[in-house]
Design an enzyme around this catalytic site. Structure first.
Site, PDB file in Angstrom:
ATOM      1  N   GLU A 129      34.197  32.073  -2.553  1.00  0.00           N
ATOM      2  CA  GLU A 129      34.442  32.125  -1.102  1.00  0.00           C
ATOM      3  C   GLU A 129      35.655  32.983  -0.744  1.00  0.00           C
ATOM      4  O   GLU A 129      35.645  33.744   0.218  1.00  0.00           O
ATOM      5  CB  GLU A 129      34.658  30.700  -0.558  1.00  0.00           C
ATOM      6  N   LYS A 205      34.125  43.825  -0.409  1.00  0.00           N
ATOM      7  CA  LYS A 205      33.734  42.651   0.381  1.00  0.00           C
ATOM      8  C   LYS A 205      32.395  42.895   1.078  1.00  0.00           C
ATOM      9  O   LYS A 205      31.539  42.009   1.136  1.00  0.00           O
ATOM     10  CB  LYS A 205      34.835  42.339   1.394  1.00  0.00           C
TER      11      LYS A 205
END
Ligand code: NDP
Ligand code: HSE
Length: 440
Positions: A129, A205
């Site tokens: 996460e 990302k």
């Protein structure tokens, strides 16, 4: 009920935050999990560095491998970073049947396909996460909350260091170097800050969330990447005069059989929500066919915000251990056999608005030469501004365009740069505006 033992590899910025939360919020976490999470071993190279935490005797070691091989450890939290030793340690932890948590986006974006396969084959969880957006639950949102949606697009700010630098230059008049040094001192930047300022960290990302959103293999190499290192205060000032702020954006659109995926400095209108996301804050808008548009917002970097996401993963895994489950939520959101190779659209094929700044000799006929070339390439000019005279005789000419094709823009700029009146390379910054209909 038994304790869950944790081995932490790397006690730098984020690792220290993880240790602090595990120690200081031990009771809170125990009350939520139902059993204590015990920080059994911590490995870092420098045993003597002051970290503001006191570990029990025997917890701290310089031998990360020993931690990974410790049969009493249930969960390995990898906070070393990079593509080197951290990959070997994660693979070894998986081989040893340990659950793994990491924040290492460079590793996941570059080698995630192999790592997730190794974890799935071994039947362990690999949670990540904190690899995207610091504390913001982007991965949980994509993997769990939005599973009923076809994701149509994602637009956002996903690098705290770049957003900090751009905000400091825009709002405080800092120089690029000053702002970068501050970001480094505060622990926001990567060990190699080139990863931040040249856009690579943001692309890591984007590669991760595209995989989750669209059910595609992680594909970093085809993402178009431009960083912020060439953005000048002059362009930031001109952007302001036209009602825009410059942000390093990720822009991704689901085109069915292909996806659009780019990272570059972008001008966005002042009244856009992303325009007001400053400092280390990150934000992302995700558009789904059922949910419409949602906006996620929070600190994208820093010790405790990032550690908060690491702890969330750790608690998820601890709960799985206690209930005897793993892999309940597919690692990449889709079942492994349904993850496809989906091509990324070449950047040449995008269409958007553009800002150009030309440094040209202050002579009659310059504007007609430049606008002639743009016109010949089907690029329609929205406005032209000549911004004062520079000391060396060249003047900045700024042009904003209507929607144009990137391929045409690149061809036109190749011709314009050859004009004898040009004193420097042109500056190009893409604009996302309301009539682009992609920003909320
Ligand atoms: P740091 O460089 O602050 O911490 C890494 C630590 O690992 C350092 O203390 C380093 O020691 C240590 N280390 C290096 N090699 C080894 C080894 N072989 N064994 C044990 N320890 C080792 O990095 P961050 O905490 O900033 O980042 C960690 C990870 O989190 C990275 O993947 C990063 O991308 C990610 N991340 C970081 C965020 C942030 O805000 N900083 C936010 C989100 C994710 P030494 O310094 O002596 O080399
Ligand atoms: N260097 C990264 C950033 C850390 O500045 O966003 C968080 O991923």
């Amino acid at each position: 009920m038994r304790e869950i033992n944790i081995g932490l590899l790397g006690c730098g910025t984020v690792g220290t935050g993880v240790a602090k939360i595990l120690i200081e919020n031990r009771e809170l976490i125990r009350s939520r999990v139902g059993t204590p999470l015990v920080l059994k071993r911590v490995a870092d190279i420098d045993l003597n560095k002051e970290r503001g935490i006191s570990f029990d005797e025997g917890v701290f070691t310089s031998d990360a491998q020993k931690v990974v091989d410790d049969p009493e450890i249930d969960i390995i939290i990898e906070m070393i970073g990079g593509n080197g030793i951290s990959k070997d340690l994660i693979l070894r932890a998986i081989k040893n049947g340990k659950q793994v948590v990491t924040a290492n986006k460079a590793l996941i974006a570059g080698q995630g396909n192999a790592l997730f396969k190794a974890a799935a084959d071994k039947g362990v969880d690999l949670a990540y996460e904190a690899s995207v957006g610091g504390c913001i639950p982007i991965i949980k949102t994509l993997r769990e909350s939005l599973v009923g949606n076809h994701i149509k697009s994602m637009t956002g700010i996903l690098n705290g260091t770049c957003n900090y630098i751009l905000s400091k230059i825009t709002d405080d008049g800092s120089t690029f170097e000053e702002a970068l040094s501050e970001a480094q001192a505060r622990g926001y930047a990567e060990a190699d800050p080139t990863l931040d300022v040249e856009g690579f960290d943001t692309a890591h990302k984007l590669a991760i969330i595209m995989s989750l959103a669209y059910g595609m293999e992680i594909n970093l190499k085809d993402i178009y990447i431009e960083g912020i290192s060439k953005i000048s205060p002059m362009d930031i000032e001109f952007a302001g005069q036209f009602g825009y702020r410059i942000k390093l954006l990720v822009i991704s659109k689901n085109k069915g059989d292909r996806v659009e995926a780019r990272v570059h400095p972008t001008m966005i209108p002042f009244d856009n929500l992303l325009s007001n996301v400053n400092g280390t804050l990150n934000a992302i808008t995700i558009s789904g066919d059922a949910v419409g548009d949602i906006l996620l917002y929070g600190h994208g970097a820093g010790m405790l915000p990032t550690a908060s996401a690491v702890i969330s993963d750790t608690v998820d895994i601890a709960r799985n251990i206690l209930t005897g489950t793993h892999g309940r939520i597919p690692l990449l959101s889709y079942q492994m056999e349904n993850i496809k190779k989906i091509p990324v659209m070449p950047v040449d094929e995008i269409s958007t608005h553009y800002y150009f700044r030309f440094s040209a000799a202050d002579r009659p006929g310059v504007l007609s030469k430049v606008s002639g070339i743009l016109g010949n390439h089907d690029i329609s000019i929205k406005s032209v501004h000549q911004k004062g005279r520079k000391s060396n005789g060249s003047v900045p000419i700024v042009m904003l365009t209507h929607i144009a094709k990137e391929a045409n823009v690149q061809k036109a700029l190749t011709k314009i740069v050859c004009l004898d009146v040009m004193c420097d390379r042109p500056v190009l910054i893409r604009i996302e505006d309301e009539d682009g209909q992609d920003l909320i």
